[in-house]
Design a protein around this motif. Structure first.
Motif, short mmCIF file in Angstrom:
data_model
loop_
_atom_site.label_atom_id
_atom_site.label_comp_id
_atom_site.label_asym_id
_atom_site.label_seq_id
_atom_site.Cartn_x
_atom_site.Cartn_y
_atom_site.Cartn_z
N ALA A 1 40.45 49.28 39.96
CA ALA A 1 40.97 48.59 41.15
C ALA A 1 41.04 49.45 42.41
CB ALA A 1 42.34 47.98 40.84
N PRO A 2 41.53 50.71 42.35
CA PRO A 2 41.64 51.48 43.59
C PRO A 2 40.31 51.65 44.32
CG PRO A 2 42.93 52.50 41.85
CD PRO A 2 42.11 51.43 41.20
N GLU A 3 39.23 51.88 43.57
CA GLU A 3 37.93 52.04 44.22
C GLU A 3 37.48 50.75 44.87
OE1 GLU A 3 35.89 54.56 44.87
OE2 GLU A 3 37.48 55.88 44.17
N MET A 4 37.71 49.62 44.19
CA MET A 4 37.35 48.33 44.78
C MET A 4 38.17 48.08 46.03
SD MET A 4 34.85 46.95 43.38
CE MET A 4 35.01 45.39 44.26
N GLU A 5 39.44 48.46 46.01
CA GLU A 5 40.27 48.27 47.19
C GLU A 5 39.80 49.14 48.34
OE1 GLU A 5 42.84 46.18 49.25
OE2 GLU A 5 42.58 45.88 47.11
N GLN B 1 30.40 51.86 43.50
CA GLN B 1 31.36 52.39 42.53
C GLN B 1 30.65 52.53 41.19
OE1 GLN B 1 34.48 49.68 41.49
NE2 GLN B 1 35.69 51.21 40.41
N ASP B 2 30.70 53.71 40.60
CA ASP B 2 30.12 53.96 39.28
C ASP B 2 31.23 54.02 38.24
OD1 ASP B 2 27.51 54.03 40.16
OD2 ASP B 2 27.50 56.20 40.48
N ILE B 3 31.08 53.23 37.20
CA ILE B 3 32.04 53.22 36.10
C ILE B 3 31.32 53.62 34.82
CG2 ILE B 3 33.70 51.84 34.80
CD1 ILE B 3 33.79 49.91 37.17
N GLY C 1 24.97 51.72 24.39
CA GLY C 1 23.97 51.48 25.43
C GLY C 1 24.54 51.00 26.75
N PHE C 2 25.87 51.10 26.94
CA PHE C 2 26.46 50.61 28.18
C PHE C 2 26.14 51.54 29.36
CE2 PHE C 2 30.10 48.29 25.78
CZ PHE C 2 29.19 47.31 25.40
N GLY C 3 26.43 52.82 29.20
CA GLY C 3 26.13 53.79 30.24
C GLY C 3 26.92 53.59 31.51
N ILE C 4 26.32 54.03 32.63
CA ILE C 4 26.95 53.93 33.95
C ILE C 4 26.71 52.54 34.52
CG2 ILE C 4 27.03 54.81 36.31
CD1 ILE C 4 28.17 56.72 34.25
N TYR C 5 27.79 51.91 34.92
CA TYR C 5 27.73 50.56 35.51
C TYR C 5 28.03 50.70 36.99
CZ TYR C 5 28.45 45.49 35.81
OH TYR C 5 28.35 44.15 36.12
N ARG C 6 27.04 50.36 37.83
CA ARG C 6 27.19 50.53 39.28
C ARG C 6 27.45 49.18 39.95
NH1 ARG C 6 23.65 54.53 42.93
NH2 ARG C 6 25.11 55.90 41.81
#
Length: 234
Positions: free
Chosen positions: A126-130, A200-202, A214-219
């Protein structure tokens, strides 16, 4: 090979459409890997349906929000979009805790149904989205607050028609448009003139407890498009 396009008619959606819109939202978001982390007991079909119904309802109740649905020739809703005219934004730090603020449609739905979510994950993202939302402070703009096409009707030109309709409104009002894009829709928005502003990379492997499925980095991208004005001819 591109899928054959189908003809749809756009019209305003209302609360009688909520069950159909929520099911479309659920079916489409089932395909997003982030949903597997965010929702407890995924696929959690009932929980996902209830959440999306509450969120869409909250969006319909948000001032200056237009909700358009795409109807096939048989009257089936194939997709929908929520297009919100947002004033110069003032962030309330006391309530900006979930998603784009606890007072927003997503925040309201999250607060009502906290028990169905992986709240540790939600609160970490949430903080990054904000912070990305803060990029539009002080700027009147349109915001694409929901945009979904049911899976069986994707890649048939329906999403493009919905998006084009919204952007025509923004161009008419000479206002910029903003949105938050999942990876799968990023290229579509680029084709319509949106540009990357922030992302934002998660690391979903971390939140999947390093099972490496196989999820990896979700941008997730925060994107903007400036209004297009017609050139006057003499």
């Amino acid at each position: 090979m591109a899928s054959e396009s189908i003809e749809v008619t756009l019209s305003h959606a209302d609360t009688t459409d909520l069950p159909a819109l929520a099911e479309i939202n659920r079916l489409a978001y089932m395909q997003e890997t982030i949903s597997m982390i965010a929702f407890k007991d995924w696929p959690a079909e009932t929980n996902m349906f209830n959440f999306f119904q509450a969120r869409i309802k909250a969006r319909m109740e948000t001032p200056n929000t237009l909700v358009f649905k795409a109807l096939t020739g048989t009257g089936e809703i194939a997709g929908f979009v929520c297009w919100t005219l947002e004033p110069e934004k003032v962030v309330d730090e006391a309530t900006a805790k979930l998603g784009m603020g606890a007072n927003g449609p997503t925040g309201k739905a999250l607060l009502q149904m906290q028990e169905i979510f992986n709240l540790e994950f939600i609160m970490a993202a949430a903080p990054e989205m904000e912070n990305m939302g803060n990029l539009v402070k002080g700027q009147k703009h349109y915001y694409l607050s929901a945009f979904v096409v049911t899976p069986k009707y994707q890649r048939k030109g329906i999403g493009s028609k919905l998006l084009r309709h919204c952007l025509e409104i923004a161009d008419r009002d000479v206002l910029p448009a903003w949105l938050s894009a999942f990876p799968g829709s990023h290229s579509l928005y680029l084709r319509f003139g949106f540009e990357d502003v922030e992302h934002q990379d998660i690391d979903l492997n971390k939140w999947d407890h390093y099972r490496f499925r196989g999820f990896g980095i979700y941008r997730q991208y925060f994107m903007a498009r400036q209004p297009k004005t017609k050139t006057l001819t003499t």
